[in-house]
Design an enzyme around this catalytic site. Sequence first.
Site, mmCIF file in Angstrom:
data_model
loop_
_atom_site.group_PDB
_atom_site.id
_atom_site.type_symbol
_atom_site.label_atom_id
_atom_site.label_comp_id
_atom_site.label_asym_id
_atom_site.label_seq_id
_atom_site.Cartn_x
_atom_site.Cartn_y
_atom_site.Cartn_z
ATOM 1 N N SER A 277 -10.074 -2.463 -4.538
ATOM 2 C CA SER A 277 -9.241 -3.657 -4.453
ATOM 3 C C SER A 277 -9.477 -4.275 -3.085
ATOM 4 C CB SER A 277 -7.762 -3.322 -4.677
ATOM 5 O OG SER A 277 -7.350 -2.284 -3.821
ATOM 6 N N GLU B 113 -8.115 -7.083 -0.056
ATOM 7 C CA GLU B 113 -6.962 -7.830 0.475
ATOM 8 C C GLU B 113 -7.430 -9.052 1.249
ATOM 9 O OE1 GLU B 113 -3.665 -5.520 2.093
ATOM 10 O OE2 GLU B 113 -3.673 -6.868 3.819
ATOM 11 N N ASP C 264 8.751 -7.169 8.450
ATOM 12 C CA ASP C 264 9.356 -7.006 9.775
ATOM 13 C C ASP C 264 10.060 -8.287 10.170
ATOM 14 O OD1 ASP C 264 8.347 -4.371 10.375
ATOM 15 O OD2 ASP C 264 6.377 -5.332 10.380
ATOM 16 N N ALA D 13 12.142 -1.614 1.254
ATOM 17 C CA ALA D 13 11.192 -1.774 0.147
ATOM 18 C C ALA D 13 11.706 -1.085 -1.122
ATOM 19 C CB ALA D 13 9.824 -1.230 0.558
ATOM 20 N N ASP E 250 10.030 9.495 6.277
ATOM 21 C CA ASP E 250 9.045 8.504 5.846
ATOM 22 C C ASP E 250 8.468 8.880 4.475
ATOM 23 O OD1 ASP E 250 7.902 6.078 6.581
ATOM 24 O OD2 ASP E 250 6.078 7.022 7.341
ATOM 25 N N GLN F 91 -1.588 2.135 5.186
ATOM 26 C CA GLN F 91 -1.926 1.455 6.422
ATOM 27 C C GLN F 91 -3.354 1.867 6.778
ATOM 28 O OE1 GLN F 91 -1.536 -0.996 8.342
ATOM 29 N NE2 GLN F 91 0.535 -0.524 9.044
ATOM 30 N N PHE G 286 -4.027 -3.637 17.102
ATOM 31 C CA PHE G 286 -3.450 -3.237 15.812
ATOM 32 C C PHE G 286 -2.970 -1.781 15.891
ATOM 33 C CE2 PHE G 286 -4.741 -0.578 12.202
ATOM 34 C CZ PHE G 286 -3.845 -1.001 11.225
ATOM 35 N N HIS H 82 -8.944 0.499 -1.081
ATOM 36 C CA HIS H 82 -8.431 -0.854 -0.836
ATOM 37 C C HIS H 82 -9.052 -1.341 0.474
ATOM 38 C CE1 HIS H 82 -5.388 -4.091 -1.079
ATOM 39 N NE2 HIS H 82 -5.229 -3.945 0.225
ATOM 40 N N ARG I 163 -13.581 -11.869 5.076
ATOM 41 C CA ARG I 163 -15.029 -11.868 5.310
ATOM 42 C C ARG I 163 -15.647 -10.846 4.356
ATOM 43 N NH1 ARG I 163 -16.295 -14.638 9.819
ATOM 44 N NH2 ARG I 163 -14.541 -15.128 11.171
HETATM 45 C C1 FAD Z 1 -0.789 -2.000 2.490
HETATM 46 C C2 FAD Z 1 0.142 -2.763 3.399
HETATM 47 C C3 FAD Z 1 0.301 -4.130 3.210
HETATM 48 C C4 FAD Z 1 1.168 -4.849 4.029
HETATM 49 N N1 FAD Z 1 1.293 -6.199 3.824
HETATM 50 C C5 FAD Z 1 2.160 -6.922 4.568
HETATM 51 C C6 FAD Z 1 2.346 -8.336 4.343
HETATM 52 O O1 FAD Z 1 1.712 -8.919 3.473
HETATM 53 N N2 FAD Z 1 3.229 -8.983 5.128
HETATM 54 C C7 FAD Z 1 3.955 -8.350 6.104
HETATM 55 O O2 FAD Z 1 4.766 -9.017 6.780
HETATM 56 N N3 FAD Z 1 3.803 -7.027 6.348
HETATM 57 C C8 FAD Z 1 2.923 -6.298 5.608
HETATM 58 N N4 FAD Z 1 2.775 -4.941 5.839
HETATM 59 C C9 FAD Z 1 3.532 -4.319 6.943
HETATM 60 C C10 FAD Z 1 4.943 -3.845 6.509
HETATM 61 O O3 FAD Z 1 5.724 -4.946 6.113
HETATM 62 C C11 FAD Z 1 5.590 -3.125 7.699
HETATM 63 O O4 FAD Z 1 4.890 -1.946 7.970
HETATM 64 C C12 FAD Z 1 7.089 -2.877 7.598
HETATM 65 O O5 FAD Z 1 7.572 -2.477 8.883
HETATM 66 C C13 FAD Z 1 7.482 -1.756 6.633
HETATM 67 O O6 FAD Z 1 7.364 -2.173 5.344
HETATM 68 P P1 FAD Z 1 7.528 -1.099 4.133
HETATM 69 O O7 FAD Z 1 7.439 -1.870 2.888
HETATM 70 O O8 FAD Z 1 6.624 0.020 4.326
HETATM 71 O O9 FAD Z 1 9.032 -0.647 4.410
HETATM 72 P P2 FAD Z 1 9.900 0.558 3.884
HETATM 73 O O10 FAD Z 1 9.193 1.310 2.832
HETATM 74 O O11 FAD Z 1 11.246 0.036 3.584
HETATM 75 O O12 FAD Z 1 9.961 1.450 5.192
HETATM 76 C C14 FAD Z 1 8.844 2.217 5.625
HETATM 77 C C15 FAD Z 1 9.269 3.177 6.715
HETATM 78 O O13 FAD Z 1 9.610 2.461 7.887
HETATM 79 C C16 FAD Z 1 10.947 2.736 8.272
HETATM 80 N N5 FAD Z 1 11.430 1.460 8.817
HETATM 81 C C17 FAD Z 1 10.895 0.259 8.625
HETATM 82 N N6 FAD Z 1 11.562 -0.670 9.317
HETATM 83 C C18 FAD Z 1 12.532 -0.028 9.943
HETATM 84 C C19 FAD Z 1 13.552 -0.448 10.820
HETATM 85 N N7 FAD Z 1 13.707 -1.714 11.179
HETATM 86 N N8 FAD Z 1 14.370 0.482 11.294
HETATM 87 C C20 FAD Z 1 14.247 1.768 10.953
HETATM 88 N N9 FAD Z 1 13.275 2.238 10.139
HETATM 89 C C21 FAD Z 1 12.443 1.338 9.643
HETATM 90 C C22 FAD Z 1 11.618 3.205 7.009
HETATM 91 O O14 FAD Z 1 12.712 4.020 7.282
HETATM 92 C C23 FAD Z 1 10.495 3.990 6.342
HETATM 93 O O15 FAD Z 1 10.345 5.279 6.883
HETATM 94 C C24 FAD Z 1 1.888 -4.201 5.067
HETATM 95 C C25 FAD Z 1 1.713 -2.825 5.265
HETATM 96 C C26 FAD Z 1 0.828 -2.102 4.453
HETATM 97 C C27 FAD Z 1 0.635 -0.638 4.694
#
Ligand code: FAD
Length: 319
Positions: A42, A44, A136, A152, A185, A203, A243, A293, A299
């Site tokens: 896949s 991105e 975030d 999430a 986590d 990630q 990053f 992925h 690119r």
């Molecule tokens: C494959 C992939 C694609 C992504 N695509 C995007 C995108 O398109 N746009 C974008 O904006 N971001 C993107 N991200 C980044 C992602 O939004 C961040 O990593 C975000 O902080 C966590 O999202 P999550 O869905 O994993 O959160 P969750 O599954 O809800 O949390 C993941 C972990 O982080 C902890 N956590 C997260 N935030 C907090 C907080 N504020 N306080 C305490 N604990 C916290 C949770 O407790 C948990 O352990 C992507 C990341 C990955 C791996």
Amino acid sequence: MNLPLAPHPLPGTEPVLERWMSGPRFGGLPLPEGGSPAPALSFEFFPPKTEALETQLWACIRRLETLSPRFVSVTYGAGGSTRERTHATVIRIVKETSLIPAAHLTCMGADRGEIDEIAARYWEGGVRHIVALRGDLPPGVEDVGANGYQSAVELVEGLRRVADFEISVAAYPEIHPRAASPQADLDNLKRKLDAGATRAITQAFFDSDTYLHFLDRCLAAGITAPIVPGILPVTNFAQARKFADLTGTIIPDWMARMFEGLDEDPETRRMVSLVIAAEQVRLLQANGVDEFHFYTLNRPDLTYAIAHILGVRPQVPAA
Ligand SMILES: Cc1cc2nc3c(=O)[nH]c(=O)nc-3n(C[C@H](O)[C@H](O)[C@H](O)COP(=O)(O)OP(=O)(O)OC[C@H]3O[C@@H](n4cnc5c(N)ncnc54)[C@H](O)[C@@H]3O)c2cc1C
């Protein structure tokens, strides 16, 4: 030395983590017969900001389309900043290509109703796959808003109520920097999958051992969905460092040494980058991983070359 190749298990069945973990530990280079079957891929993309970037993205999509990926995904800017651009890109993919798109959707800073509406609009537009993310808030902002999905997990539950989407979620082999603990986590990942997601995408990481150990931990926690490795071919090492600082990703010493002295030499950096990423995917493939992925950064060339090395060949003529 010629090592006998173990037959690849269960061709044609859905890849599950268990199969990766119990499959052959050593695979030959991709061969028409006897080697590992080509993996599922896949890709991105991010939504373009300008006309020039749009042209670049579409050239990238057209080139990678020939590799018949399982799906392609389009990111969503923090706090919904690219909402319309992400939507437009995803819908254009539905209308103009043979690809199956997945729309990234983050829930931070938006009301549930707003998120549900965006999801319903995707469903009406023919989009059946969402990458569901917490996202975030901008730096310094802690108020997530009382009416929003708070994580999430909640977003996945909400999407399940909107429509019968295929849902992918994020996973962190090196632990999310804000997670309370590695176990918390992992529990969170399991909750996302139990809530209805069918795949996790990791990630980006550079130390493959970390990812393979993470698979062990997932399996021990009872996770059977694929934890698809997110592969980031690095051409700009300075950017990769930024990053890594943000995400807590380890940059191994050997990798830093590989890019040493190449700051002003993009051409050699690209070649080094290809070797690093190709070695990474081959090592993972040899450990049974059969789905990847790619973070393409819009690119196509490195991703295309790495896919070729993995045994993936064009299925349809280039448009
Ligand atoms: C494959 C992939 C694609 C992504 N695509 C995007 C995108 O398109 N746009 C974008 O904006 N971001 C993107 N991200 C980044 C992602 O939004 C961040 O990593 C975000 O902080 C966590 O999202 P999550 O869905 O994993 O959160 P969750 O599954 O809800 O949390 C993941 C972990 O982080 C902890 N956590 C997260 N935030 C907090 C907080 N504020 N306080 C305490 N604990 C916290 C949770 O407790 C948990 O352990 C992507 C990341 C990955 C791996």
